[in-house]
Design a protein around this motif. Structure first.
Motif, mmCIF file in Angstrom:
data_model
loop_
_atom_site.group_PDB
_atom_site.id
_atom_site.type_symbol
_atom_site.label_atom_id
_atom_site.label_comp_id
_atom_site.label_asym_id
_atom_site.label_seq_id
_atom_site.Cartn_x
_atom_site.Cartn_y
_atom_site.Cartn_z
ATOM 1 N N ALA A 91 0.701 -1.069 0.140
ATOM 2 C CA ALA A 91 -0.038 0.138 0.120
ATOM 3 C C ALA A 91 0.776 1.294 0.010
ATOM 4 C CB ALA A 91 -1.040 0.023 1.243
ATOM 5 N N ALA A 92 2.219 1.157 0.677
ATOM 6 C CA ALA A 92 2.926 2.468 0.788
ATOM 7 C C ALA A 92 3.734 2.447 -0.478
ATOM 8 C CB ALA A 92 3.995 2.185 1.873
ATOM 9 N N GLU A 93 3.917 1.638 -1.261
ATOM 10 C CA GLU A 93 4.728 1.513 -2.494
ATOM 11 C C GLU A 93 3.841 1.854 -3.647
ATOM 12 O OE1 GLU A 93 7.229 -1.864 -2.847
ATOM 13 O OE2 GLU A 93 7.590 -1.800 -0.613
ATOM 14 N N SER A 94 2.501 1.680 -3.694
ATOM 15 C CA SER A 94 1.798 1.995 -5.096
ATOM 16 C C SER A 94 0.267 2.292 -4.578
ATOM 17 C CB SER A 94 2.057 0.688 -5.976
ATOM 18 O OG SER A 94 1.021 0.688 -7.034
ATOM 19 N N SER A 95 -0.010 3.224 -5.358
ATOM 20 C CA SER A 95 -1.650 3.415 -5.537
ATOM 21 C C SER A 95 -2.331 2.578 -6.335
ATOM 22 C CB SER A 95 -1.923 4.961 -5.559
ATOM 23 O OG SER A 95 -1.410 5.232 -6.853
ATOM 24 N N ASP A 96 -1.720 2.050 -7.486
ATOM 25 C CA ASP A 96 -2.319 0.983 -8.417
ATOM 26 C C ASP A 96 -2.674 -0.365 -7.844
ATOM 27 O OD1 ASP A 96 -1.736 -1.323 -10.726
ATOM 28 O OD2 ASP A 96 -2.905 0.606 -11.432
ATOM 29 N N PRO A 97 -4.146 -0.533 -7.792
ATOM 30 C CA PRO A 97 -4.620 -1.775 -7.085
ATOM 31 C C PRO A 97 -4.011 -3.288 -7.949
ATOM 32 C CG PRO A 97 -6.452 -0.444 -7.781
ATOM 33 C CD PRO A 97 -5.252 0.136 -8.653
ATOM 34 N N LEU A 98 -3.650 -3.218 -9.109
ATOM 35 C CA LEU A 98 -3.106 -4.379 -9.510
ATOM 36 C C LEU A 98 -1.499 -4.497 -9.205
ATOM 37 C CD1 LEU A 98 -3.752 -7.012 -11.250
ATOM 38 C CD2 LEU A 98 -2.582 -5.650 -13.091
ATOM 39 N N GLU A 99 -1.057 -3.221 -9.123
ATOM 40 C CA GLU A 99 0.480 -3.260 -8.444
ATOM 41 C C GLU A 99 0.617 -3.632 -7.075
ATOM 42 O OE1 GLU A 99 4.611 -2.775 -8.636
ATOM 43 O OE2 GLU A 99 3.162 -3.699 -10.030
ATOM 44 N N ARG A 100 -0.393 -3.202 -6.196
ATOM 45 C CA ARG A 100 -0.494 -3.418 -4.945
ATOM 46 C C ARG A 100 -0.406 -4.995 -4.823
ATOM 47 N NH1 ARG A 100 -4.052 0.887 -1.373
ATOM 48 N NH2 ARG A 100 -2.636 2.547 -1.696
ATOM 49 N N LEU A 101 -1.344 -5.850 -5.546
ATOM 50 C CA LEU A 101 -1.644 -7.145 -5.396
ATOM 51 C C LEU A 101 -0.229 -7.809 -5.740
ATOM 52 C CD1 LEU A 101 -3.468 -9.326 -4.763
ATOM 53 C CD2 LEU A 101 -4.137 -9.336 -7.137
ATOM 54 N N ARG A 102 0.411 -7.312 -6.677
ATOM 55 C CA ARG A 102 1.581 -7.820 -7.241
ATOM 56 C C ARG A 102 2.673 -7.881 -6.056
ATOM 57 N NH1 ARG A 102 6.362 -7.150 -9.121
ATOM 58 N NH2 ARG A 102 6.683 -5.072 -8.704
ATOM 59 N N LEU A 103 2.725 -6.558 -5.698
ATOM 60 C CA LEU A 103 3.863 -6.334 -4.528
ATOM 61 C C LEU A 103 3.397 -7.017 -3.208
ATOM 62 C CD1 LEU A 103 3.996 -2.346 -4.819
ATOM 63 C CD2 LEU A 103 6.004 -4.058 -5.460
ATOM 64 N N TYR A 104 2.173 -7.208 -2.961
ATOM 65 C CA TYR A 104 1.715 -8.087 -1.783
ATOM 66 C C TYR A 104 2.371 -9.406 -1.813
ATOM 67 C CZ TYR A 104 -0.584 -11.386 1.176
ATOM 68 O OH TYR A 104 -0.952 -12.548 1.829
ATOM 69 N N ILE A 105 2.278 -10.064 -2.956
ATOM 70 C CA ILE A 105 2.831 -11.506 -3.289
ATOM 71 C C ILE A 105 4.267 -11.556 -3.066
ATOM 72 C CG2 ILE A 105 3.035 -13.404 -5.152
ATOM 73 C CD1 ILE A 105 0.111 -12.348 -6.120
ATOM 74 N N VAL A 106 4.868 -10.699 -3.799
ATOM 75 C CA VAL A 106 6.385 -10.367 -3.551
ATOM 76 C C VAL A 106 6.994 -10.233 -2.406
ATOM 77 C CG1 VAL A 106 8.499 -9.314 -4.439
ATOM 78 C CG2 VAL A 106 6.657 -9.774 -6.114
ATOM 79 N N HIS A 107 6.422 -9.521 -1.686
ATOM 80 C CA HIS A 107 6.990 -9.082 -0.323
ATOM 81 C C HIS A 107 6.219 -10.150 0.834
ATOM 82 C CE1 HIS A 107 8.380 -5.465 -1.169
ATOM 83 N NE2 HIS A 107 7.238 -4.750 -1.344
ATOM 84 N N TYR A 108 5.190 -10.873 0.433
ATOM 85 C CA TYR A 108 4.815 -11.829 1.479
ATOM 86 C C TYR A 108 5.602 -13.016 1.231
ATOM 87 C CZ TYR A 108 2.127 -15.726 3.728
ATOM 88 O OH TYR A 108 1.751 -16.688 4.423
ATOM 89 N N ILE A 109 5.910 -13.535 0.185
ATOM 90 C CA ILE A 109 6.756 -14.856 0.063
ATOM 91 C C ILE A 109 8.190 -14.553 0.365
ATOM 92 C CG2 ILE A 109 7.594 -16.197 -1.608
ATOM 93 C CD1 ILE A 109 5.109 -16.172 -3.229
ATOM 94 N N ASP A 110 8.563 -13.332 0.069
ATOM 95 C CA ASP A 110 10.145 -12.910 0.530
ATOM 96 C C ASP A 110 10.374 -12.791 2.189
ATOM 97 O OD1 ASP A 110 12.488 -12.143 0.446
ATOM 98 O OD2 ASP A 110 12.247 -9.926 0.114
ATOM 99 N N LEU A 111 9.253 -12.121 2.750
ATOM 100 C CA LEU A 111 9.312 -12.371 4.146
ATOM 101 C C LEU A 111 9.222 -13.337 4.998
ATOM 102 C CD1 LEU A 111 7.121 -9.119 4.787
ATOM 103 C CD2 LEU A 111 9.407 -9.110 5.294
ATOM 104 N N VAL A 112 8.173 -14.317 4.445
ATOM 105 C CA VAL A 112 7.863 -15.430 5.098
ATOM 106 C C VAL A 112 9.061 -16.419 5.079
ATOM 107 C CG1 VAL A 112 6.621 -16.590 3.486
ATOM 108 C CG2 VAL A 112 5.868 -17.039 6.091
ATOM 109 N N THR A 113 9.581 -16.512 3.794
ATOM 110 C CA THR A 113 10.611 -17.519 3.697
ATOM 111 C C THR A 113 12.081 -17.119 4.450
ATOM 112 O OG1 THR A 113 11.199 -16.359 1.608
ATOM 113 C CG2 THR A 113 10.027 -18.388 1.524
ATOM 114 N N SER A 114 12.291 -15.747 4.470
ATOM 115 C CA SER A 114 13.330 -15.375 5.069
ATOM 116 C C SER A 114 13.172 -15.331 6.699
ATOM 117 C CB SER A 114 13.792 -13.821 4.841
ATOM 118 O OG SER A 114 12.765 -12.935 5.216
#
Length: 211
Positions: A91-114
């Motif tokens: 939400a902080a990185e983009s106001s575009d709904p589709l890009e927010r969804l993409r960023l969520y997936i990237v960040h979630y997988i990155d965070l939970v695996t690390s």
């Protein structure tokens, strides 16, 4: 003579408070337990094995956790915390709904695996927890599901993807993401971030369809 300026407390901010040190060690324990559960399975891993992997005695381990179920609860809590953080970051990185969804997936997988090292523990069903621990986790599941459905609905309303059932869309991509827990290897060829970027591409292409 001017009065001397008041000196700051000794060791201020230099050494974590006792509570912080306790939490750091507890977090390390959960990460090691997650790796052990990933290797042998939740039900086949004993507290003795976790203590041995950490190089501590079982009584020392009991300072931080009392049961395997408590570890499982903590691991799942870490994952839901990562999901909430990933949503905030997107939400902080983009106001575009589709890009927010993409960023969520990237960040979630990155965070939970690390954060968990090996997050196969998340594939363990909530029913493995006693009721007093299972119910709070179910509450977090409902909270995350509502937030993700809202993200998908926003992308649909913006015209970035066809209208459909957000509930099914979330079930589709979170089912795929959560299945990573079955095969993810922290020592594998791809980092969590790389897997996140790849999965985000798959998900968005799938949800947008031919359009």
């Amino acid at each position: 003579m001017t009065a001397q300026a008041k000196k700051p407390p000794r060791w201020a901010d230099a050494v974590p408070a006792r509570e912080a040190q306790f939490e750091i060690k507890r977090r390390a324990l959960v990460r090691e337990a997650a790796r052990a559960f990933g290797r042998s399975g939740f039900h086949n891993t004993s507290l003795e094995e976790i203590a041995e992997a950490l190089g501590v005695t079982k009584p020392a381990l009991y300072r931080y956790v009392r049961t395997k179920h408590e570890i499982l609860f903590e691991a799942k809590t870490i994952a839901f915390d990562a999901g909430a953080r990933a949503r905030d970051m997107a939400a902080a990185e983009s106001s575009d709904p589709l890009e927010r969804l993409r960023l969520y997936i990237v960040h979630y997988i990155d965070l939970v695996t690390s954060e968990l090292g090996s997050y196969a523990v998340l594939a363990e069903p909530v029913t493995s927890l006693p009721p007093e621990l299972a119910e709070p986790i179910r509450g977090r599941m409902r909270e995350a599901d509502r937030a993700l459905r809202a993200m998908v609905q926003a992308a649909m309303d913006s015209g970035a993807m066809p209208q459909g059932d957000p509930k099914l869309a979330v079930a589709f991509f979170m089912g795929a993401i959560n299945h990573i827990a079955r095969w993810y290897d922290p020592n594998g060829k791809m980092t969590g971030r790389q897997i996140g970027e790849t999965f985000a591409g798959f998900v968005l292409n799938g949800l947008r369809g031919r359009g």
